[in-house]
Design a protein around this motif. Structure first.
Motif, mmCIF file in Angstrom:
data_model
loop_
_atom_site.group_PDB
_atom_site.id
_atom_site.type_symbol
_atom_site.label_atom_id
_atom_site.label_comp_id
_atom_site.label_asym_id
_atom_site.label_seq_id
_atom_site.Cartn_x
_atom_site.Cartn_y
_atom_site.Cartn_z
ATOM 1 N N GLN A 1 -25.411 28.171 -8.204
ATOM 2 C CA GLN A 1 -25.416 28.032 -9.660
ATOM 3 C C GLN A 1 -25.862 29.304 -10.375
ATOM 4 O O GLN A 1 -26.721 30.032 -9.886
ATOM 5 N N CYS A 2 -25.288 29.520 -11.539
ATOM 6 C CA CYS A 2 -25.733 30.601 -12.413
ATOM 7 C C CYS A 2 -27.195 30.392 -12.784
ATOM 8 O O CYS A 2 -28.008 31.308 -12.710
ATOM 9 N N ALA B 1 -18.273 28.580 -13.337
ATOM 10 C CA ALA B 1 -18.581 28.099 -11.993
ATOM 11 C C ALA B 1 -17.403 27.301 -11.439
ATOM 12 O O ALA B 1 -16.804 26.480 -12.137
ATOM 13 N N SER C 1 -16.945 36.038 -10.538
ATOM 14 C CA SER C 1 -17.276 35.068 -11.579
ATOM 15 C C SER C 1 -17.580 35.750 -12.908
ATOM 16 O O SER C 1 -17.062 35.358 -13.959
ATOM 17 N N ASP D 1 -18.593 40.389 -7.419
ATOM 18 C CA ASP D 1 -18.850 39.160 -8.176
ATOM 19 C C ASP D 1 -17.638 38.881 -9.064
ATOM 20 O O ASP D 1 -17.511 39.444 -10.153
ATOM 21 N N ASP E 1 -22.517 28.322 -16.123
ATOM 22 C CA ASP E 1 -21.836 27.416 -15.197
ATOM 23 C C ASP E 1 -20.693 26.607 -15.818
ATOM 24 O O ASP E 1 -19.641 26.455 -15.198
ATOM 25 N N GLU F 1 -20.150 32.016 -8.422
ATOM 26 C CA GLU F 1 -20.898 30.929 -9.035
ATOM 27 C C GLU F 1 -20.184 29.606 -8.767
ATOM 28 O O GLU F 1 -18.970 29.486 -8.968
#
Length: 350
Positions: A101-102, A321, A278, A276, A317, A305
């Motif tokens: 999770q973020c 996510a 996300s 990354d 999220d 994420e």
């Protein structure tokens, strides 16, 4: 950079090279690598008399003088043989996946426990969870130290090592004392040199890994690698470089995706690159393609994420996510692509 003939110098030998370097205004910093310890000369290493005296010692194999702004992180450094291990993965030998999770919601810990179990089942090696959060809006949720307990409980339940971002010097000691395995430096602190130095000092005697994200601005690659040098200079070379998108943004994406810099980084440094996707694209539906593009460019790992119920998450999220099912698909496809790229489709390393 002093390379000894043995794996490590004795205390007496270290004292001797320290004394010689000190005569010329320099210091010696041991850097513990996977194969052997090397000894960085901190200061102006251009004095020929100092070099000659050090090279004349019978326990010194050679002295490398690398003329670059990042002597330790340079791909010509003896640290090029260093291998970083976390979550049962040796970077460069298997694709590393960091997921979670973020932001950890301290009011709903079960969301994080469920996410932790799900990302492990999907094939992730390291669990990420935001404890302290940088926020543009001062009234937005800034994180909560209570979330650290949730993060570590999830680690105990799953057996996964954990990644948490630190934003201030006081966070470093708290995170390390709790048992955090990977300290993350976010984009807003990528050039916070006092924080980078503090992290370097704190992890110098540990096997802690540092995930260093690229700054928000589209700065030179040398600047990115030099930021890692601030950490490595204190003795711990377990540093992962993390492109995560930069400004100015690209219409439709949260940032300007920068996974394409991976081969450029690898021409300059030995450090593994963990992308990354996300934050690069900022929208869950775009993350799979960005993740695969990163692997195609040669990334050593991904930081993604994920949330069991993104719409009920907080922070980033809800918008970026992916669900555990999507994460599993990404990991499966990314591993296939990673193997294909490594082998050239011939079934063995190219």
């Amino acid at each position: 950079m002093i390379l000894p003939k043995s794996h490590r110098l004795t205390p007496e030998q270290v004292a001797e090279i320290t004394a010689i370097a000190g005569e010329f205004g320099c210091k010696i910093q041991p850097i513990i690598g996977a194969v052997r310890t090397i000894y960085a000369i901190v200061g102006d290493e251009r004095d020929e008399l100092m070099i000659n005296r050090l090279e004349g010692l019978d326990y010194v194999e050679r002295i490398d003088r690398i003329q670059s702004p990042f002597k330790l992180m340079d791909r010509r450094s003896d640290l090029a043989s260093h291998r970083i291990k976390i979550g049962g993965v040796t970077l460069g030998e298997e694709l590393l996946v960091v997921a979670g999770q973020c932001t950890i919601d301290p009011k709903n810990p079960n969301f994080f426990y469920e996410t932790a179990a799900a990302v492990k089942e999907a094939g992730a090696h390291v669990l990420r969870g935001g404890v302290w959060k940088p926020r543009t809006n001062p009234y937005s949720f800034q994180g909560d130290v209570k979330s650290l307990d949730i993060l570590m409980e999830a680690s105990r339940r799953t057996g996964l090592p954990v990644d948490a971002e630190v934003m201030e010097e006081e966070h470093i000691g708290v995170a390390l004392a709790a048992g955090v395995n990977m300290l993350q430096v976010g984009a807003r602190n990528a050039l916070n040199y006092s924080l980078l130095r503090a992290i370097g000092k704190a992890v110098a005697e540990r096997d802690t890994v540092v995930l260093l994200k690229r700054g928000l601005h589209m700065g030179p690659l040398n600047e990115f690698i030099s930021a890692a040098e601030y950490i490595a200079a204190f003795g711990n070379p377990n540093i992962l470089l993390c492109p995560r998108g930069t400004a100015p943004t690209l219409d439709g994406y949260r940032n300007h995706p920068d996974e394409s810099i991976t081969p450029l980084l690898k021409e300059k440094t030995w450090a593994p690159v963990v992308v990354d996707p996300s934050h690069s694209v900022g929208k869950a539906s775009y993350v799979p393609a960005c993740a695969l593009a990163a692997v195609a460019y040669g990334a050593d790992g991904l930081c993604i994420e994920a949330h069991v119920s993104p719409n009920q998450g907080i922070g980033d999220d809800p918008k970026q996510a992916v669900t555990p099912d999507v994460l599993k698909q990404i990991i499966g496809q990314a591993r296939q692509l990673w193997t294909l790229r490594r082998t050239g489709g011939k079934g063995e390393k190219a």
